[in-house]
Design a protein around this motif. Structure first.
Motif, mmCIF file in Angstrom:
data_model
loop_
_atom_site.group_PDB
_atom_site.id
_atom_site.type_symbol
_atom_site.label_atom_id
_atom_site.label_comp_id
_atom_site.label_asym_id
_atom_site.label_seq_id
_atom_site.Cartn_x
_atom_site.Cartn_y
_atom_site.Cartn_z
ATOM 1 N N PHE A 111 0.811 -1.219 0.000
ATOM 2 C CA PHE A 111 0.000 0.000 0.000
ATOM 3 C C PHE A 111 0.847 1.274 0.000
ATOM 4 O O PHE A 111 0.339 2.358 0.298
ATOM 5 C CB PHE A 111 -0.975 -0.010 1.181
ATOM 6 N N ALA A 112 2.124 1.139 -0.348
ATOM 7 C CA ALA A 112 3.015 2.308 -0.405
ATOM 8 C C ALA A 112 2.423 3.361 -1.336
ATOM 9 O O ALA A 112 1.989 3.046 -2.444
ATOM 10 C CB ALA A 112 4.404 1.894 -0.879
ATOM 11 N N GLY A 113 2.375 4.598 -0.865
ATOM 12 C CA GLY A 113 1.812 5.687 -1.641
ATOM 13 C C GLY A 113 0.308 5.853 -1.459
ATOM 14 O O GLY A 113 -0.247 6.897 -1.770
ATOM 15 N N LYS A 114 -0.363 4.807 -0.973
ATOM 16 C CA LYS A 114 -1.816 4.861 -0.764
ATOM 17 C C LYS A 114 -2.181 4.941 0.711
ATOM 18 O O LYS A 114 -3.245 5.441 1.064
ATOM 19 C CB LYS A 114 -2.481 3.619 -1.352
ATOM 20 N N ALA A 115 -1.332 4.379 1.561
ATOM 21 C CA ALA A 115 -1.583 4.352 3.010
ATOM 22 C C ALA A 115 -0.249 4.406 3.736
ATOM 23 O O ALA A 115 0.789 4.038 3.184
ATOM 24 C CB ALA A 115 -2.347 3.092 3.411
ATOM 25 N N ASN A 116 -0.287 4.878 4.963
ATOM 26 C CA ASN A 116 0.913 4.945 5.807
ATOM 27 C C ASN A 116 0.923 3.773 6.783
ATOM 28 O O ASN A 116 -0.128 3.382 7.288
ATOM 29 C CB ASN A 116 0.891 6.231 6.644
#
Length: 193
Positions: A111-116
């Motif tokens: 989920f890199a770039g979409k969620a932390n």
């Protein structure tokens, strides 16, 4: 004087969990919370900060805290605003936490770039926290060294191996234990569309 009565309860809970490493049931004692759930109370003391990097109007109160990562870098939670966020509360000596590391690292990558994804290490000293991150190969996302327990108190965490999943607006979508991290990806996927 809420802080004075709350602190002994948190410390007592921490002592109890030291011997059991979490809830022990492994049944996923978490709870999904609807969008109308309340945010954690703001922290007091040095872990609290004002607006942060993105401006106070854009940063939910729940993300107005700062700290230092296990590798000594400054951390400002305000930078998490605008995306779903996973806060993973762990302790270096906890076998359940160690079992969650692989899945949590996978979710961070997927989920890199979409969620932390942020680890919040506690209940020990920084050298042990650094060793845990190194030995579990979970260094691809930040881990806050919360030796004083300020972030744990902020989110009312009383045991290790707990996930807090926030939606893009900072509202709590889930708080609980996910044995082995199973189900974390599904919870994040629901928030990222």
């Amino acid at each position: 004087m809420r802080a004075r009565s709350f602190l002994p309860a948190v410390l007592a809970a921490a002592v109890l969990t030291v011997t059991g490493c979490g809830s022990g049931s492994g049944s996923g004692s978490g709870s999904d919370k609807g969008a109308g759930s309340s945010s954690p109370a703001p922290a007091s003391g040095p872990a609290s900060s004002g607006a942060g990097a993105t401006g106070s109007a854009d940063v939910p109160e729940v993300l107005r805290f700062t700290g230092t990562t296990v590798d000594g870098k400054p951390f400002d939670a305000a930078t998490l605003a605008g995306k779903p966020t996973v806060l993973w509360f762990w302790a270096p000596w906890c076998p359940k936490c160690r079992a969650q590391a692989g899945e949590t690292t996978k979710v961070a990558a997927d989920f890199a770039g979409k969620a932390n994804v942020v680890g919040v290490a506690g209940l020990d000293k920084n050298p042990a926290m650094r060793d845990f991150v190194s030995s579990t190969d979970s260094d691809s996302f930040p881990h806050v060294a919360d030796e004083a327990g300020d972030v744990w108190k902020r989110f009312e965490i009383t045991e290790q191996s707990v996930y807090v999943v926030l939606d893009k607006d900072g509202k709590t979508a889930f708080t609980g234990v996910l044995p082995g991290g199973k189900g974390l990806a599904d919870k994040v996927a629901k928030l990222t569309g």
